[in-house]
Design a protein around this motif. Structure first.
Motif, PDB file in Angstrom:
ATOM      1  N   THR A  43       0.838  -1.201   0.000  1.00  0.00           N
ATOM      2  CA  THR A  43       0.000   0.000   0.000  1.00  0.00           C
ATOM      3  C   THR A  43       0.869   1.245   0.000  1.00  0.00           C
ATOM      4  OG1 THR A  43      -1.722  -1.188   1.194  1.00  0.00           O
ATOM      5  CG2 THR A  43      -1.838   1.222   1.246  1.00  0.00           C
ATOM      6  N   VAL A  44       1.927   1.231   0.796  1.00  0.00           N
ATOM      7  CA  VAL A  44       2.849   2.365   0.846  1.00  0.00           C
ATOM      8  C   VAL A  44       3.551   2.521  -0.494  1.00  0.00           C
ATOM      9  CG1 VAL A  44       4.922   3.293   1.954  1.00  0.00           C
ATOM     10  CG2 VAL A  44       3.188   2.140   3.330  1.00  0.00           C
ATOM     11  N   THR A  45       3.990   1.418  -1.077  1.00  0.00           N
ATOM     12  CA  THR A  45       4.688   1.466  -2.363  1.00  0.00           C
ATOM     13  C   THR A  45       3.786   2.065  -3.448  1.00  0.00           C
ATOM     14  OG1 THR A  45       5.980  -0.469  -1.739  1.00  0.00           O
ATOM     15  CG2 THR A  45       5.920   0.084  -4.072  1.00  0.00           C
ATOM     16  N   ARG A  46       2.523   1.660  -3.476  1.00  0.00           N
ATOM     17  CA  ARG A  46       1.580   2.208  -4.459  1.00  0.00           C
ATOM     18  C   ARG A  46       1.353   3.699  -4.227  1.00  0.00           C
ATOM     19  NH1 ARG A  46      -1.201  -2.569  -3.483  1.00  0.00           N
ATOM     20  NH2 ARG A  46      -2.657  -1.467  -2.128  1.00  0.00           N
ATOM     21  N   ALA A  47       1.247   4.105  -2.975  1.00  0.00           N
ATOM     22  CA  ALA A  47       1.031   5.521  -2.661  1.00  0.00           C
ATOM     23  C   ALA A  47       2.214   6.372  -3.099  1.00  0.00           C
ATOM     24  CB  ALA A  47       0.776   5.696  -1.166  1.00  0.00           C
ATOM     25  N   VAL A  48       3.420   5.864  -2.908  1.00  0.00           N
ATOM     26  CA  VAL A  48       4.617   6.592  -3.341  1.00  0.00           C
ATOM     27  C   VAL A  48       4.627   6.710  -4.856  1.00  0.00           C
ATOM     28  CG1 VAL A  48       7.139   6.487  -3.501  1.00  0.00           C
ATOM     29  CG2 VAL A  48       6.011   6.023  -1.330  1.00  0.00           C
ATOM     30  N   SER A  49       4.308   5.630  -5.552  1.00  0.00           N
ATOM     31  CA  SER A  49       4.279   5.659  -7.014  1.00  0.00           C
ATOM     32  C   SER A  49       3.272   6.682  -7.527  1.00  0.00           C
ATOM     33  CB  SER A  49       3.933   4.280  -7.576  1.00  0.00           C
ATOM     34  OG  SER A  49       4.947   3.365  -7.274  1.00  0.00           O
ATOM     35  N   ARG A  50       2.093   6.707  -6.923  1.00  0.00           N
ATOM     36  CA  ARG A  50       1.083   7.690  -7.324  1.00  0.00           C
ATOM     37  C   ARG A  50       1.568   9.104  -7.050  1.00  0.00           C
ATOM     38  NH1 ARG A  50      -2.535   4.142  -4.793  1.00  0.00           N
ATOM     39  NH2 ARG A  50      -2.564   5.505  -2.985  1.00  0.00           N
ATOM     40  N   ALA A  51       2.151   9.332  -5.886  1.00  0.00           N
ATOM     41  CA  ALA A  51       2.599  10.677  -5.508  1.00  0.00           C
ATOM     42  C   ALA A  51       3.728  11.163  -6.404  1.00  0.00           C
ATOM     43  CB  ALA A  51       3.042  10.688  -4.053  1.00  0.00           C
ATOM     44  N   GLU A  52       4.621  10.266  -6.800  1.00  0.00           N
ATOM     45  CA  GLU A  52       5.723  10.669  -7.672  1.00  0.00           C
ATOM     46  C   GLU A  52       5.240  10.955  -9.087  1.00  0.00           C
ATOM     47  OE1 GLU A  52       8.463   7.422  -7.134  1.00  0.00           O
ATOM     48  OE2 GLU A  52       9.446   8.416  -5.444  1.00  0.00           O
ATOM     49  N   GLY A  53       4.110  10.363  -9.466  1.00  0.00           N
ATOM     50  CA  GLY A  53       3.570  10.585 -10.803  1.00  0.00           C
ATOM     51  C   GLY A  53       2.770  11.859 -10.944  1.00  0.00           C
ATOM     52  N   VAL A  54       2.431  12.487  -9.843  1.00  0.00           N
ATOM     53  CA  VAL A  54       1.656  13.723  -9.879  1.00  0.00           C
ATOM     54  C   VAL A  54       2.594  14.886 -10.191  1.00  0.00           C
ATOM     55  CG1 VAL A  54       0.240  15.317  -8.503  1.00  0.00           C
ATOM     56  CG2 VAL A  54      -0.003  12.841  -8.224  1.00  0.00           C
ATOM     57  N   THR A  55       2.172  15.734 -11.108  1.00  0.00           N
ATOM     58  CA  THR A  55       3.015  16.881 -11.446  1.00  0.00           C
ATOM     59  C   THR A  55       2.906  17.955 -10.375  1.00  0.00           C
ATOM     60  OG1 THR A  55       1.271  17.985 -12.680  1.00  0.00           O
ATOM     61  CG2 THR A  55       2.672  16.463 -13.903  1.00  0.00           C
ATOM     62  N   GLN A  56       3.854  18.858 -10.353  1.00  0.00           N
ATOM     63  CA  GLN A  56       3.840  19.949  -9.388  1.00  0.00           C
ATOM     64  C   GLN A  56       2.637  20.869  -9.625  1.00  0.00           C
ATOM     65  OE1 GLN A  56       5.628  20.414  -6.713  1.00  0.00           O
ATOM     66  NE2 GLN A  56       6.837  18.589  -7.080  1.00  0.00           N
ATOM     67  N   ALA A  57       2.191  20.986 -10.877  1.00  0.00           N
ATOM     68  CA  ALA A  57       1.053  21.846 -11.190  1.00  0.00           C
ATOM     69  C   ALA A  57      -0.225  21.316 -10.504  1.00  0.00           C
ATOM     70  CB  ALA A  57       0.845  21.920 -12.688  1.00  0.00           C
ATOM     71  N   ALA A  58      -0.309  20.014 -10.318  1.00  0.00           N
ATOM     72  CA  ALA A  58      -1.494  19.435  -9.694  1.00  0.00           C
ATOM     73  C   ALA A  58      -1.528  19.678  -8.194  1.00  0.00           C
ATOM     74  CB  ALA A  58      -1.549  17.937  -9.974  1.00  0.00           C
ATOM     75  N   ASN A  59      -0.387  19.940  -7.602  1.00  0.00           N
ATOM     76  CA  ASN A  59      -0.337  20.192  -6.166  1.00  0.00           C
ATOM     77  C   ASN A  59      -0.875  21.533  -5.926  1.00  0.00           C
ATOM     78  OD1 ASN A  59       0.758  17.707  -5.617  1.00  0.00           O
ATOM     79  ND2 ASN A  59       2.841  18.438  -5.809  1.00  0.00           N
TER      80      ASN A  59
END
Length: 59
Positions: A43-59
């Motif tokens: 679950t942690v690994t998937r969350a990290v993968s999702r977070a790294e895939g989000v662009t800075q513009a989306a934050n």
């Protein structure tokens, strides 16, 4: 989660110590976070993968 992983890595690098004890194998980020939060390592690994895939513009 990506920022937490970045900070965790920095802490591990800065926390090098010199002891006479036999070194214990270090936990990986996902395993340490899973233990601290009570969720599964995958679950942690998937969350990290999702977070790294989000662009800075989306934050």
């Amino acid at each position: 989660m990506a920022k937490r992983k970045e900070l965790w890595g920095a802490r591990k690098l800065a926390g090098a110590s010199f002891t006479t004890k036999k070194p214990q194998p270090e936990k990986q980020f996902a395993a340490e976070t899973a233990d601290a939060t009570g969720v599964d390592k995958s679950t942690v690994t998937r969350a990290v993968s999702r977070a790294e895939g989000v662009t800075q513009a989306a934050n």
